[in-house]
Design a protein around this motif. Structure first.
Motif, mmCIF file in Angstrom:
data_model
loop_
_atom_site.group_PDB
_atom_site.id
_atom_site.type_symbol
_atom_site.label_atom_id
_atom_site.label_comp_id
_atom_site.label_asym_id
_atom_site.label_seq_id
_atom_site.Cartn_x
_atom_site.Cartn_y
_atom_site.Cartn_z
ATOM 1 N N GLU A 162 51.089 38.634 45.510
ATOM 2 C CA GLU A 162 51.561 38.296 44.177
ATOM 3 C C GLU A 162 53.063 38.080 44.122
ATOM 4 O OE1 GLU A 162 50.079 41.442 41.775
ATOM 5 O OE2 GLU A 162 51.393 42.966 42.614
ATOM 6 N N ALA A 210 43.180 28.977 49.945
ATOM 7 C CA ALA A 210 44.448 29.438 50.513
ATOM 8 C C ALA A 210 45.140 28.316 51.277
ATOM 9 C CB ALA A 210 44.196 30.622 51.435
ATOM 10 N N THR A 214 49.914 31.173 52.376
ATOM 11 C CA THR A 214 49.130 32.249 51.763
ATOM 12 C C THR A 214 48.102 32.805 52.732
ATOM 13 O OG1 THR A 214 49.427 31.217 49.585
ATOM 14 C CG2 THR A 214 47.647 32.834 49.809
ATOM 15 N N LEU A 226 39.950 31.831 47.149
ATOM 16 C CA LEU A 226 40.688 32.941 46.540
ATOM 17 C C LEU A 226 40.558 32.857 45.025
ATOM 18 C CD1 LEU A 226 44.028 32.700 48.566
ATOM 19 C CD2 LEU A 226 42.183 34.363 48.955
ATOM 20 N N SER A 228 42.792 32.967 41.783
ATOM 21 C CA SER A 228 44.180 32.854 41.334
ATOM 22 C C SER A 228 44.291 33.387 39.905
ATOM 23 C CB SER A 228 44.628 31.391 41.385
ATOM 24 O OG SER A 228 45.888 31.222 40.766
ATOM 25 N N ARG A 245 52.011 35.976 39.252
ATOM 26 C CA ARG A 245 51.023 35.075 39.839
ATOM 27 C C ARG A 245 50.432 35.753 41.071
ATOM 28 N NH1 ARG A 245 54.526 29.415 39.544
ATOM 29 N NH2 ARG A 245 54.380 29.134 37.272
ATOM 30 N N SER A 246 49.117 35.910 41.064
ATOM 31 C CA SER A 246 48.449 36.670 42.117
ATOM 32 C C SER A 246 47.329 35.857 42.754
ATOM 33 C CB SER A 246 47.863 37.974 41.553
ATOM 34 O OG SER A 246 48.835 38.725 40.861
ATOM 35 N N TYR A 247 47.116 36.140 44.037
ATOM 36 C CA TYR A 247 45.965 35.599 44.749
ATOM 37 C C TYR A 247 45.122 36.773 45.223
ATOM 38 C CZ TYR A 247 48.460 31.161 44.758
ATOM 39 O OH TYR A 247 49.116 30.021 44.365
ATOM 40 N N TYR A 248 43.864 36.800 44.790
ATOM 41 C CA TYR A 248 42.963 37.905 45.114
ATOM 42 C C TYR A 248 41.960 37.473 46.178
ATOM 43 C CZ TYR A 248 44.380 40.224 40.707
ATOM 44 O OH TYR A 248 45.078 40.832 39.694
#
Length: 260
Positions: A162, A210, A214, A226, A228, A245-248
């Motif tokens: 993030e 990704a 990332t 991912l 977002s 801003r996050s990538y899970y």
């Protein structure tokens, strides 16, 4: 304070255009009490984690019934501004509590209980706000912001990448060194050292894949699916104080939200 509802002017444009007298808008008494209690929370009369006066004491203070105060506190509790504890009273909500962290962290394991993530700061610096970030923070393009990039891992597995932007004027004393040495929840740090509480947040969620940078950071193959999540967090007065801003990674986790 009178127990009669406050009459507020109605700013309805259609009514004004016709020259008619604006219709009054009535604010229920418990909403007035809720606003007064919220004002005390915002001013710091009662600090995060502290016990607030009892319903009886607040009823005496505001010259209203205990039932009116209870209804106001019911709403404040539902909004996570205060926390009721059986047999102890009502306390100001704090980000130092586990329930507060998991309130904003909606990623849950597919199996087992939620765990606290291990945080690793990848980058921390002050820079000039890009136009899109400035718009979301309600500041000017080029104003100072604190930028953080970090990894959150569960059981040693990188799971959330993030980026955070915080208004530089509000968090003027937030140094890179302080961020690097702090091990607890970020919101708890901002609450303790800057008196800023995150009251609510708006999130936009979509599916992405990704890119190379990332993927490398999350230790995943290129183009791995991912989740977002872009979040704008607000403090009292509906003032935006964070863009995140996050990538899970959802191989072993899912995003859970409870709708009422």
């Amino acid at each position: 304070m009178s127990s009669a509802p406050t009459t507020l002017p109605n700013n309805n444009a259609a009514g004004s255009a016709g020259g008619a007298t604006p219709s009054p808008t009535f604010s229920p008494l418990y909403q007035q009490i809720k606003a007064l209690i919220t004002r005390s929370l915002q001013s710091g009369e009662w600090r995060p984690g502290e016990l607030i006066p009892s319903e009886v004491e607040l009823a005496t203070r505001f010259k209203v019934s205990q039932g009116t105060v209870r209804k106001a506190i019911d709403e404040l509790s539902a909004e996570n501004l205060v926390v009721r504890r059986q047999g102890k009273g009502t306390f100001v909500a704090t980000h130092h509590e586990a329930r507060a962290q998991f309130r904003f962290l909606r990623l849950k394991p597919d199996v087992g209980e939620p765990l606290y993530p291990d945080n690793t700061i990848i980058d921390a610096k002050r820079l000039r706000a890009p136009a899109d970030i400035a718009r979301q923070l309600d500041i000017k393009t080029g104003d100072s912001v604190v930028f953080l990039k970090r990894m959150q891992s569960f059981d040693g597995a990188p799971t959330i990448l993030e980026e955070l932007w915080l208004p530089g004027t509000i968090f003027k004393g937030l140094s890179v060194e302080r961020v690097l040495q702090y091990k607890g929840p970020m919101y708890a740090l901002l609450e303790t050292e800057f008196g800023t509480q995150m009251i609510r947040a708006v999130e936009n969620i979509k599916a992405v894949v990704a890119d190379q940078v990332t993927a490398d950071l999350l230790q995943l193959p290129l183009n791995t699916p991912l989740l977002s999540v872009t979040r704008v967090s607000f403090t009292y007065g509906d003032k935006p104080v964070e863009v995140r801003r996050s990538y899970y990674v959802t191989n072993n986790h899912h995003y859970r939200n409870e709708l009422n």
